[in-house]
Each structure stands twice: as structure tokens, then as C-alpha cells.
Design a protein around this motif. Structure first.
Motif, short mmCIF file in Angstrom:
data_model
loop_
_atom_site.label_atom_id
_atom_site.label_comp_id
_atom_site.label_asym_id
_atom_site.label_seq_id
_atom_site.Cartn_x
_atom_site.Cartn_y
_atom_site.Cartn_z
N ALA B 259 25.31 50.90 40.71
CA ALA B 259 24.13 50.92 39.85
C ALA B 259 24.50 51.69 38.59
CB ALA B 259 22.95 51.58 40.56
N ASP B 260 23.57 51.77 37.64
CA ASP B 260 23.85 52.45 36.38
C ASP B 260 23.66 53.96 36.56
OD1 ASP B 260 24.16 53.32 33.83
OD2 ASP B 260 22.62 52.03 32.94
N GLN B 261 24.75 54.73 36.42
CA GLN B 261 24.64 56.19 36.57
C GLN B 261 24.73 56.90 35.22
OE1 GLN B 261 27.51 54.99 38.78
NE2 GLN B 261 26.09 54.49 40.40
N SER B 262 24.61 56.15 34.12
CA SER B 262 24.84 56.77 32.81
C SER B 262 23.88 57.92 32.55
CB SER B 262 24.74 55.72 31.70
OG SER B 262 23.47 55.12 31.74
N ALA B 263 22.69 57.87 33.15
CA ALA B 263 21.71 58.94 32.91
C ALA B 263 22.21 60.29 33.41
CB ALA B 263 20.40 58.60 33.60
N LEU B 264 23.16 60.27 34.38
CA LEU B 264 23.63 61.53 34.95
C LEU B 264 24.58 62.26 34.01
CD1 LEU B 264 24.31 60.33 38.60
CD2 LEU B 264 22.42 61.72 37.80
N PRO B 266 25.59 61.09 30.10
CA PRO B 266 25.72 60.10 29.04
C PRO B 266 27.01 60.22 28.24
CG PRO B 266 23.58 61.20 28.95
CD PRO B 266 24.40 61.94 29.96
N ASP B 267 27.55 61.45 28.08
CA ASP B 267 28.75 61.63 27.25
C ASP B 267 30.01 61.20 27.96
OD1 ASP B 267 27.05 62.69 25.47
OD2 ASP B 267 27.49 64.79 25.97
N LYS B 268 30.07 61.44 29.28
CA LYS B 268 31.31 61.20 30.01
C LYS B 268 31.34 59.81 30.64
CE LYS B 268 33.20 65.22 29.42
NZ LYS B 268 34.48 65.31 28.70
N TYR B 269 30.21 59.14 30.70
CA TYR B 269 30.12 57.84 31.36
C TYR B 269 30.70 56.76 30.46
CZ TYR B 269 27.84 54.34 34.40
OH TYR B 269 27.57 53.32 35.27
N LEU B 270 31.75 56.08 30.91
CA LEU B 270 32.39 55.06 30.07
C LEU B 270 31.66 53.73 30.21
CD1 LEU B 270 36.15 55.86 30.87
CD2 LEU B 270 34.80 56.65 28.93
N THR B 271 31.63 53.21 31.44
CA THR B 271 30.87 52.00 31.74
C THR B 271 30.75 51.96 33.26
OG1 THR B 271 30.74 49.61 31.51
CG2 THR B 271 32.93 50.53 31.84
N GLY B 272 30.22 50.90 33.82
CA GLY B 272 30.11 50.86 35.27
C GLY B 272 29.95 49.43 35.76
N ALA B 273 30.41 49.19 36.98
CA ALA B 273 30.27 47.87 37.61
C ALA B 273 29.01 47.88 38.46
CB ALA B 273 31.49 47.58 38.47
N GLU B 274 28.02 47.08 38.09
CA GLU B 274 26.72 47.11 38.78
C GLU B 274 26.44 45.79 39.48
OE1 GLU B 274 23.49 48.05 36.19
OE2 GLU B 274 24.78 49.21 34.86
N TRP B 275 25.70 45.88 40.58
CA TRP B 275 25.19 44.69 41.25
C TRP B 275 23.93 44.20 40.54
CZ3 TRP B 275 28.49 42.76 44.52
CH2 TRP B 275 29.32 43.61 45.23
N ASN B 276 23.69 42.92 40.64
CA ASN B 276 22.46 42.36 40.09
C ASN B 276 21.77 41.55 41.18
OD1 ASN B 276 20.50 41.73 38.25
ND2 ASN B 276 21.66 40.06 37.30
N TRP B 277 21.38 42.24 42.27
CA TRP B 277 20.84 41.53 43.43
C TRP B 277 19.50 40.88 43.15
CZ3 TRP B 277 24.71 40.46 46.07
CH2 TRP B 277 25.66 41.39 46.45
N ALA B 278 18.76 41.37 42.16
CA ALA B 278 17.44 40.79 41.87
C ALA B 278 17.55 39.28 41.69
CB ALA B 278 16.84 41.45 40.64
N LYS B 279 18.55 38.86 40.96
CA LYS B 279 18.73 37.42 40.73
C LYS B 279 19.08 36.70 42.04
CE LYS B 279 22.02 34.11 39.05
NZ LYS B 279 21.07 33.01 39.10
N VAL B 280 20.03 37.28 42.79
CA VAL B 280 20.48 36.63 44.02
C VAL B 280 19.33 36.48 45.01
CG1 VAL B 280 22.15 36.80 45.90
CG2 VAL B 280 22.75 37.66 43.63
N TYR B 281 18.57 37.58 45.19
CA TYR B 281 17.51 37.57 46.19
C TYR B 281 16.36 36.64 45.80
CZ TYR B 281 19.86 41.39 48.56
OH TYR B 281 20.77 42.14 49.25
N THR B 282 15.95 36.70 44.55
CA THR B 282 14.82 35.84 44.18
C THR B 282 15.23 34.36 44.28
OG1 THR B 282 15.45 36.20 41.89
CG2 THR B 282 13.59 37.47 42.69
N ASP B 283 16.48 34.05 43.93
CA ASP B 283 16.96 32.67 44.09
C ASP B 283 16.88 32.23 45.55
OD1 ASP B 283 17.42 32.55 41.45
OD2 ASP B 283 19.62 32.48 41.55
#
Lengths: 307, 380
Positions: B259-264, B266-283
Motif C-alpha cells: 500500500a502507499d506508505q508515503s505519509a510515514l 514523505p522525504d525518504k519515500y521514493l516510490t512503492g509497489a501497491e496492489w489495486n484489489w478494488a478493481k479486481v474484486y469489483t470485477d
């Protein structure tokens, strides 16, 4: 971060880990020592630890002050101890069963009230940079000693002295060793044990606040992973001596840091075995110090496990 | 030790409430002489089971966000249970969802739920659909009312690696991993190979904690990685919050996961690999409601919207941004391979010969049992 320490990284990590990880174990085992020296066992300290961690974190989030969090953690711990103590003062109530119930109650309540505080970030407790003399960032990081660690050390020394040389210490020991003798002296064992359990709970609450406010420094439901239970067991290992509790906690913290440290220098085989190091160590020391002629040296006479 | 402690009550109606409610309604219906339905029935009841808390900044939160999207759909009732260990407990949770809540579509989201737990229950309840995240369903071995879905998040870790490769000064990056299972190994390898696409001299130190969620051990592992000289840290544990905060506290950069942890930080967070289950589940849920069958084997990547990347942080240099966006576009186009020859594992065995390339869809990657050259660590 340029410097490569090679194998020196291992002792450094063990020392750093001992300082970082030991504090909650130290506080819980000090609290349990106090309680057990009065003749009662409080197995519920795992629950108190988790609830203290949650209460301290929540307070720090809401008030912005980590120290207020520590205070609230201690108060909540004392309340849990008080409940345990009062219930166990009723005749024929088993302290171990109540302890297990309190453990489940503490963790359950902490999970329930802690839900909204998993996401927010609380301010951390300050640390004393005792590594200022070194240029190495690793050494500086390892020797960043939290104030609570120092307080825990002082508390261990003070408790050892108080148990040995003061009147309240003597009263506690009498109550713990013989209810009849205590009654003959005009003491009220149930009252004193309840007080000892409440103070012991406060210690565990402070230990919990260290978990959530310093290291690892966040509240989540897996924060303790059984450390409170281990600390209660360590009291037997430490033979009910506060000073030994300090060493036992350091040993445990340091042994726990061994697994990650070995992997970081490239010893990567068999890490599951290294993670078992603290437990193997405990077993080893218990066997080495056991004796056929004297059983459980230092055990208070009124403890339900020794009676 | 804590497994038996961490069971928390069902977040929606308990079965007792439901029974009591339906009994009362049934009584009212009988008294007034209406033969009608005893309780309000929605078209579909969907169950979600999580191994940890729903808001852990990580794996379980990513699924709970997906469940929340399903909950918002018309005519769907969602039942959820969190902190369910990968033991016989999950069978009890599933049976209770089926028998008491009437769930006919269940998402047990943790890896260890599959074998033996889902495989035990599936033949017993042929009318219930079990959709498992991450398990390798195969037509000749497993029941047809079981499906497995997953996303190619290794690609996300590859992109993390590119950001890390541009940010690292020590040319050493670190990975806090839970267990050496194929998905984790693919993530570690992808993270390093992404960084090596920037600078081939970069190495990646991995530390396994042995469990999905062990806060103190994760913090210790992060400290050990920074002590060993790693200056960009990522992880594959259930809740990356501790790793992110500890690493940032030690001055290292962080790449997120789940998930997005940038809020923890913001300066040191480069990027992150996140799941997008909302799309999968609703489909999946809308297909079920329309009476369509869900394929037993569902996979998707960046292009399919199964995974996404956190926005790049301020610490990623301009050259890094350009390469990150270029590779991301190439992955979305399709046909991109992270594991391609010539490639050796870190014990010197050849895992891909010259010219050999494994597409993200290649099932061989889901049986990965090696760490590639340049990763310092071992799978056992």
C-alpha cells in the motif's frame, strides 16, 4: 554509512540489539519480580504490556507528548494490576487462572480501543546519543540509548536495594515467604499483595509504552509478539532478583539481534536456528544452573507454583 | 504464541445477532400470517478473511480497501474477519461465513490459507466459490469451485529497484523479507535487477525474519541492513510500517510495498509497489452477480490495473524519473521480462541462458526457488 565493519558488525549489533530490545522485557520482569516476591503470580502482564503500548501510543497521538503517554501507560498498567490483585484477594481464587483471563482481556481491549490508532504517527521518546565519541554511524546508532532504558537500570538497582535493606522491602518479602508470619506481625497480606501487583502492572505498562513510542515505535496488534510472556518466564530464570532481571533482559535482547546481524554479514544459512538462540540460551542456562540438591533458589515460599 | 490471542470479533453482525434477528423476524412473519421471506436477502454475500489487522499499512489493508469497494456495490453484503491465523481457524471462519452468513463467494486472502484449508473445504461446499489470493490453482489437481488470482507485483518491485538504483550512494540496497516463498523471492530478485538496470555494480542484502508480522524482528533487520551499509530499504512483510519508519529514522531511503506508505516519511519515500484489489474484486463480484463464471486462474499486472505505483517522491533525481517512466510505459505495453538471460543465481547456477526470457505471465516464475547473482542471502 560508507564504512564496512566486516565481522565487527556482529558484536556491535548484539550490543545495540541488547540495548534496543531489552527495555520492555526488563520492565515487565521487574514488575513481575515485585509481584512474585509478594507471593503472587501475575501471568496477565502480556496483556498489560499490549494495553500499555496502545494506551501510551493513543495518548501520545492525541496529546503530542510521549511522556504523557508513558504516564498513561503506567496508570493503565496499575489499574490492570489492581484488578488482578483485588480479584485474587478473594479466597480460593487461583492467581494463574485470573492472570490468563487478564492477559486475554488486556490484549482484547487493546485491539478494540487501538483500532483507530494503527494509522496515525505518534511522537517518539527521546534518546541519549552515547555514541558521540565515535565517527562510525553504526556505533552511534547502536549507542542511542533511550531514557527508559536508563530508568529501567536505575529501577532495577533501586528495587534490589529496597528489597534487601528497607522496611517496605522486608514487609514484601515476609508476605511473600509466609502468610502466617505476616499475619502474626499484624500485616495484611492480601492488601500488600494487591499493591505489589498494581505496581508490577505499572512497570509492565511502562514497558509497553517503550514498545509503541520508541522501539519498534508504532502501534499495531503484533507489537509484542509474546515478549510479555517471555519476560514473566525470565523472572524464574533470574531467580527473583532485580539485578539478574537486568542481565537476563540484556541477554535476551542481544541474542534476538544475533539472527538479523548474522544475515547482514553474509551468514545466511539456517536463520531459523539463529532465531531460536534466545530460547536455546535460556534452556542452556537453566540446565547449567539447576541442581539436584536445591530446588528453585530464591523462590518466594507463598508462590502457588512452589507450594 | 499470540495466535490464540489475536482473534478479534467479526466486524459485522455476529452469527448470534443474525440468528436472533432472523428468529424474531420469522416469528413476526408467522404471527401476521405472511409466508414471506424471514429476513432481508441481498443478491450476494461475499466473505473476506485477512491474516492480520485490516489497517496495517500493508497487505491486509490493500485487501480491505478492495473489500470496501465491493461493499459499496448495489445488492452485495460483505462479511469480514481479520486476524485469522493460517491454521484450522480459517476453516472455522469460512464454514461460519458459509453456514451462518450465507456467503457464496469467499476471498481468503492469505497465502497459507490455500493448502490444506481451502482444499479441504471446497469439495464439501460445491456451491460456494473460493477465490484465493496467490495460490497456484491447477486444473488437474484442484477443485473447480476454487480459483486463484494474483498480480504481477514483481514488476512493481523492479520499478522500485530503478528508483533505488538512482538514489543509492553506497551501491548497496536492502530487503526485509518474511519467508523464502516464490513470490517473495521474485520480489527480491526484481528489486535488485531493477537497480542493476541503473548500475550493474549494485548489490542487495536480504534478511528473512521468518514470519509475516514480527514488529521487533523487522526493526532489528532494518537496523542490521543499515549497519551493513544499505541506504535504500524495501520489504515484503505484511505491514511495512515498522520497516519504513525504522529505515527513515536511520536516514535510509525507502521503497514501499502493498500500500502507499508515503505519509510515514514523505522525504525518504521514493516510490512503492501497491496492489489495486478494488478493481479486481469489483470485477469478480459483478461477474458473479451477472451469472458469469470467474476464470479459475486470474492474473494481471500494471497494464490490467492489478497493481500500481505510488507517486515518485522528491528524493528521486531527474534521470531516475525519466528512466522510471520509460520502463513503466514499456511494461504497460506488454512483453517485458525482468528475468532474462544470461542470468545466474547467487550460487553460480544458470537460471536463464542467453536469449531466454521469462514473461511476467510465465508460470515458471511462480515456482521460483533461487536468489539471483548480486543478492546477498540464502533461501534456507
Amino acid at each position: 554509512m560508507e564504512s564496512d565493519l566486516g565481522l565487527w558488525a556482529i558484536p556491535l549489533a548484539v550490543i545495540g540489539g541488547a540495548i534496543r530490545v531489552s527495555t520492555p522485557i526488563l520492565f515487565v520482569s521487574l514488575g513481575e519480580t515485585l509481584t512474585e516476591r509478594s507471593g503472587r503470580i501475575n501471568l496477565g502482564l502480556e496483556g498489560t504490556l499490549v494495553f500499555g503500548a496502545m494506551a501510551a501510543y493513543a495518548t501520545a497521538v492525541l496529546s503530542g507528548s510521549p511522556w504523557l503517554g508513558v504516564l498513561v501507560g503506567a496508570l493503565c498498567g496499575a489499574v490492570f494490576g489492581l484488578i488482578h490483585g483485588v480479584i485474587c484477594s478473594i479466597p480460593k481464587v487461583n492467581d494463574i487462572a485470573i492472570g490468563i483471563a487478564m492477559m486475554l482481556l488486556g490484549t482484547g481491549l487493546a485491539f478494540y480501543f487501538g483500532k483507530p490508532f494503527i494509522q496515525p504517527v505518534a511522537p517518539d521518546l527521546p534518546a541519549i546519543p552515547l555514541g558521540w565519541w565515535s565517527d562510525l554511524p553504526q556505533v552511534q546508532a547502536a549507542l542511542n540509548v533511550n531514557v527508559l532504558f536508563v530508568i529501567g537500570l536505575i529501577a532495577a538497582l533501586a528495587l534490589a536495594w529496597a528489597l534487601r535493606a528497607t522496611r517496605p522491602g522486608l514487609i514484601l518479602r515476609v508476605v511473600g515467604d509466609s502468610t502466617d508470619a505476616a499475619r502474626a506481625m499484624g500485616l495484611r497480606p492480601a492488601m500488600i499483595r494487591t499493591m505489589a501487583t498494581a505496581i508490577g502492572g505499572a512497570f509492565a505498562g511502562i514497558g509497553g509504552s517503550y514498545l509503541s513510542l520508541y522501539y519498534p515505535g508504532s502501534w499495531n496488534e503484533g507489537i509484542s509478539s509474546g515478549q510479555g510472556l517471555m519476560a514473566v518466564a525470565l523472572v524464574i530464570f533470574a531467580r527473583w532478583s532485580p539485578i539478574n532481571c537486568f542481565w537476563a533482559a540484556l541477554l535476551f535482547g542481544g541474542a534476538g539481534a544475533l539472527g538479523p546481524a548474522l544475515q547482514s554479514v553474509g551468514v545466511t544459512q539456517g536463520y531459523y536456528l539463529f532465531y531460536a538462540a534466545p530460547y536455546i540460551l535460556t534452556l542452556g542456562v537453566l540446565i547449567a544452573t539447576s541442581s539436584t540438591s536445591r530446588a528453585l533458589t530464591g523462590a518466594p515460599g507463598e508462590l502457588s507454583i512452589t507450594k | 504464541m499470540t495466535d490464540f490471542l489475536s482473534k478479534s470479533p467479526r466486524s459485522t453482525l455476529s452469527r448470534r445477532d443474525l440468528l436472533r434477528g432472523s428468529a424474531a423476524l420469522g416469528g413476526v412473519a408467522a404471527l401476521s400470517g405472511f409466508p414471506g421471506v424471514a429476513r432481508a436477502q441481498s443478491a450476494l454475500t461475499v466473505g473476506f478473511i485477512y491474516v492480520g489487522p485490516r489497517d496495517d499499512f500493508g497487505y491486509n489493508q490493500s485487501h480491505a480497501i478492495g473489500a470496501a469497494a465491493v461493499k459499496a456495490m448495489e445488492g452485495v453484503t460483505v462479511v469480514e474477519e481479520e486476524n485469522v491465523p493460517e491454521t484450522i481457524d480459517v476453516q472455522k471462519s469460512m464454514e461460519s461465513m458459509i453456514n451462518f452468513d450465507g456467503a457464496t463467494l469467499i476471498f481468503p486472502t492469505s497465502f497459507g490459507y490455500f493448502d490444506p484449508h481451502i482444499l479441504t473445504l471446497a469439495p464439501k461446499y460445491p456451491d460456494v466459490r473460493f477465490e484465493h489470493c496467490g495460490g497456484l490453482w491447477s486444473a488437474d489437481k484442484h477443485p473447480t469451485n476454487v480459483g486463484s488470482y494474483f498480480g504481477y507485483i514483481g514488476m512493481g518491485q523492479y520499478l522500485n529497484g530503478i528508483a533505488a538504483g538512482h538514489a543509492t550512494k553506497t551501491k548497496k540496497i536492502g530487503f526485509v523479507a518474511a519467508k523464502p516463498i516464490p513470490q517473495v523471492l521474485l520480489n527480491i530478485n526484481s528489486f535488485l535487477l531493477g537497480a542493476r538496470a541503473v548500475d550493474p555494480s549494485i548489490t542487495c542484502q536480504v534478511i528473512f525474519t521468518g514470519e509475516w508480522s514480527l514488529a521487533v524482528k523487522e526493526a532489528e533487520a532494518t537496523n542490521a541492513l543499515v549497519d551493513a551499509g544499505a541506504d535504500v530499504i524495501t520489504c515484503h512483510v505484511d505491514g511495512p510500517k515498522v520497516v519504513v519508519e525504522t529505515a527513515a529514522g536511520r536516514g535510509a531511503f525507502v521503497c514501499g510495498y502493498h500500500a502507499d506508505q508515503s505519509a510515514l516519511s514523505p522525504d525518504k519515500y521514493l516510490t512503492g509497489a501497491e496492489w489495486n484489489w478494488a478493481k479486481v474484486y469489483t470485477d469478480m463480484v459483478s461477474a458473479t452477480m451477472k451469472g458469469e463464471a470467474i476464470p479459475n486462474f486470474v492474473r494481471g499486472g500494471l497494464a490490467d490495473g492489478f497493481i500500481k505505483m505510488s507517486p515518485l517522491g522528491p528524493a528521486v533525481p531527474e534521470a531516475g524519473r525519466a528512466q522510471f517512466e520509460a520502463v513503466k510505459a514499456e511494461i504497460e505495453k506488454g512483453g517485458f521480462s525482468v528475468i532474462k538471460g544470461p542470468l545466474k543465481d547467487n550460487a553460480g547456477n544458470v537460471v536463464a541462458t542467453d536469449g531466454q526470457a521469462f514473461l511476467e505471465t510465465d508460470p515458471a516464475l511462480e515456482g521460483m526457488a533461487y536468489l539471483v547473482e548480486g543478492v546477498i542471502g540464502s533461501t534456507s
